[in-house]
Scaffold this active site. Structure first.
Site, mmCIF file in Angstrom:
data_model
loop_
_atom_site.group_PDB
_atom_site.id
_atom_site.type_symbol
_atom_site.label_atom_id
_atom_site.label_comp_id
_atom_site.label_asym_id
_atom_site.label_seq_id
_atom_site.Cartn_x
_atom_site.Cartn_y
_atom_site.Cartn_z
ATOM 1 N N CYS A 11 0.838 -1.196 0.000
ATOM 2 C CA CYS A 11 0.000 0.000 0.000
ATOM 3 C C CYS A 11 0.879 1.253 0.000
ATOM 4 O O CYS A 11 0.662 2.185 -0.783
ATOM 5 C CB CYS A 11 -0.925 -0.022 1.225
ATOM 6 S SG CYS A 11 -2.075 1.352 1.295
ATOM 7 N N CYS A 12 1.907 1.260 0.869
ATOM 8 C CA CYS A 12 2.825 2.417 0.905
ATOM 9 C C CYS A 12 3.518 2.585 -0.447
ATOM 10 O O CYS A 12 3.750 3.710 -0.898
ATOM 11 C CB CYS A 12 3.884 2.238 1.985
ATOM 12 S SG CYS A 12 3.302 2.506 3.668
ATOM 13 N N CYS A 69 -0.743 8.540 7.434
ATOM 14 C CA CYS A 69 -2.114 8.267 7.014
ATOM 15 C C CYS A 69 -3.004 7.982 8.230
ATOM 16 O O CYS A 69 -2.549 7.403 9.224
ATOM 17 C CB CYS A 69 -2.137 7.061 6.083
ATOM 18 S SG CYS A 69 -1.319 7.385 4.521
ATOM 19 N N CYS A 114 -3.253 4.399 9.757
ATOM 20 C CA CYS A 114 -1.969 3.774 10.117
ATOM 21 C C CYS A 114 -1.216 4.556 11.187
ATOM 22 O O CYS A 114 -0.035 4.304 11.425
ATOM 23 C CB CYS A 114 -1.088 3.646 8.879
ATOM 24 S SG CYS A 114 -1.839 2.625 7.601
ATOM 25 N N CYS A 141 8.100 3.510 5.472
ATOM 26 C CA CYS A 141 7.187 3.228 4.364
ATOM 27 C C CYS A 141 7.939 2.831 3.103
ATOM 28 O O CYS A 141 7.333 2.516 2.102
ATOM 29 C CB CYS A 141 6.327 4.449 4.075
ATOM 30 S SG CYS A 141 7.292 5.906 3.719
HETATM 31 S S1 SF4 Z 1 0.605 4.614 5.705
HETATM 32 FE FE1 SF4 Z 1 -1.055 3.117 5.603
HETATM 33 S S2 SF4 Z 1 -2.677 3.962 4.264
HETATM 34 FE FE2 SF4 Z 1 -0.809 5.203 4.040
HETATM 35 S S3 SF4 Z 1 0.156 4.369 2.247
HETATM 36 FE FE3 SF4 Z 1 1.104 3.309 3.977
HETATM 37 S S4 SF4 Z 1 -0.161 1.487 4.393
HETATM 38 FE FE4 SF4 Z 1 -1.290 2.827 2.943
#
Ligand code: SF4
Length: 328
Positions: free
Chosen positions: A112-113, A194, A197, A222
Site C-alpha cells: 500500500c505504501c 495516514c 496507520c 514506508c
Molecule cells: S501509511 Fe497506511 S494507508 Fe498510508 S500508504 Fe502506507 S499502508 Fe497505505
C-alpha cells in the site's frame, strides 16, 4: 568522489540556502506537515519566497493534514504541489486486496505504501535535482546514520538539514518563530502519516511507535527513506501479489470457430497472472480432448461440452479462481 562532509558542520539555514542557490526550481521541500517539515519550510521561506514545496496525498490522510495545507498557503503564501498516486494502481490494489489491506501483513502494508507513497514520490523526484526532507537521526534506529547532504544512486541530491537536530531543538524553533503546528500533536501524536496507520503514543513509547502500531518487529518505514539494511534509499516492494485474495468468477468468450476466442483468453490470462491472480482457461477444443473426449459437433454434443465447461468454471470460481471459458 563526492565529499559532502563539509555540510555536517553547516547550519540548516546555510544548507537550505546552498540548495536553493545551486538547484533553483529543481530543488523542492517534501513535507507531510509534521513539525520538522514545518521548520524546514519556515527556514526556507525566509531565504526565498519562491521555494518549491510538495506533499504526497495518499488518499488516506487525516482531515487535519488538509487543514495544514491550507494553513501553509495562507501563512507563507507558498503553493504546495500535491502529488497523488496513479488511479489505476490504487484501483487495482483495492480491488485485489481491499481498502484496509495494510492490517493483514507487513508485506501488504508495504504494498500500500509503495502504491500510495513511494511510486508517487519517485515520479515527483524525476522532475528534481535535489530535495529536502525533515528526517532526524534520533527519530529511529533506521535513521541514525543519515547524512545532511548526500547524492543518491541516480545523482539526485537528498538533503536532511535537520539531521542533527533533537526533538527539543525543533520545539524550541517552533516556539521562537510561531511556526504552525499540526493539530494532531495536541492529541498525543508524535509522528503523523495516514489516518488508518497512525495513532497517538503512550508516555514512554518511541516517537514512531504510533506508526503501523500493530506491526511488532517491522521497521517503521514506508520505503521512502530506507533500504532494509538501513541505508538511505527507496525501497520499492517487488514481491509478487498474494494469490488467494481475490474472488473467483467466470469470463466466457463465445463466437464462431476462428473468431479469436482462444487468443483473447490467453491474453487476458497473461494480464491477470501479471497481477497475481489465479486463473484457468478452459478452451473448448482442449476440453474436448480430455473432459469431453468422444463428443462430436452435433448441437447436442456442443451443448453438452458447454455444460461441462460451465460446471468446471463454477467449481473453480467457488474456490477463488478466475475461470476463462473459450467455447462456442
Ligand atoms: S501509511 Fe497506511 S494507508 Fe498510508 S500508504 Fe502506507 S499502508 Fe497505505
Amino acid at each position: 568522489m563526492d565529499n559532502f562532509s563539509r555540510f555536517e558542520a553547516a547550519s540548516a539555514s546555510d544548507i537550505l540556502s546552498w540548495a536553493i542557490d545551486t538547484f533553483g526550481d529543481s530543488f523542492a521541500i517534501a513535507t507531510s506537515f509534521q513539525k520538522e517539515g514545518m521548520v524546514i519550510l519556515d527556514l526556507a521561506s525566509r531565504l526565498s519566497a519562491g521555494v518549491r514545496v510538495f506533499t504526497l496525498d495518499t488518499g488516506r490522510l487525516p482531515d487535519e493534514t488538509y487543514r495544514m495545507m491550507e494553513t501553509v498557503r495562507q501563512r507563507y503564501g507558498i503553493p504546495v504541489d500535491i502529488i497523488f498516486p496513479e488511479r489505476d494502481e490504487v484501483e487495482h490494489l483495492v480491488a485485489f486486496h481491499g481498502p484496509n489491506l495494510f492490517y493483514s501483513s507487513v508485506q501488504a502494508r508495504q504494498r500500500c505504501c509503495d502504491v500510495r507513497k513511494v511510486r508517487p514520490l519517485e515520479r515527483k523526484l524525476e522532475t528534481l535535482k535535489a530535495w529536502a526532507t525533515g528526517l532526524r537521526r534520533d527519530q529511529a534506529e533506521t535513521r541514525a546514520a543519515i547524512s545532511k547532504v548526500e547524492r543518491g544512486p541516480t545523482g539526485r541530491m537528498k538533503i536532511c538539514p535537520l539531521a542533527d537536530w533533537s526533538a527539543a531543538r525543533v520545539e524550541q524553533y517552533i516556539a521562537q518563530h510561531g511556526v504552525p503546528v499540526h493539530p494532531l500533536y495536541e492529541r498525543g501524536f508524535t509522528s503523523i502519516g495516514c489516518a488508518p496507520c497512525t495513532r497517538a503514543v503512550q508516555p514512554g513509547e518511541s516517537e514512531r511507535a504510533g506508526r503501523w502500531w500493530w506491526e511488532e518487529d517491522a521497521k517503521k518505514e514506508c520505503g521512502i527513506h530506507f533500504a532494509p539494511d538501513g541505508s538511505v534509499a527507496r525501497n520499492i516492494v517487488e514481491e509478487a501479489e498474494p494469490r488467494e485474495m481475490h474472488k473467483g468468477f467466470t469470463v466466457w468468450f463465445t463466437g464462431m470457430s476462428g473468431a479469436g476466442k482462444s487468443t483473447i483468453s490467453r491474453l487476458l490470462e497473461l494480464k491477470l497472472r501479471q497481477h497475481g491472480a489465479r486463473v484457468e482457461v478452459l478452451d473448448g477444443d482442449i476440453v474436448r480432448t480430455h473432459l469431453s473426449k468422444g463428443l462430436g459437433f452435433s448441437k447436442e454434443d456442443r451443448d453438452e461440452n458447454v455444460r461441462r465447461i460451465g460446471f468446471v468454471c463454477e467449481l473453480l470460481a467457488r474456490h477463488g479462481v478466475i475461470a476463462i471459458a473459450a467455447a462456442i
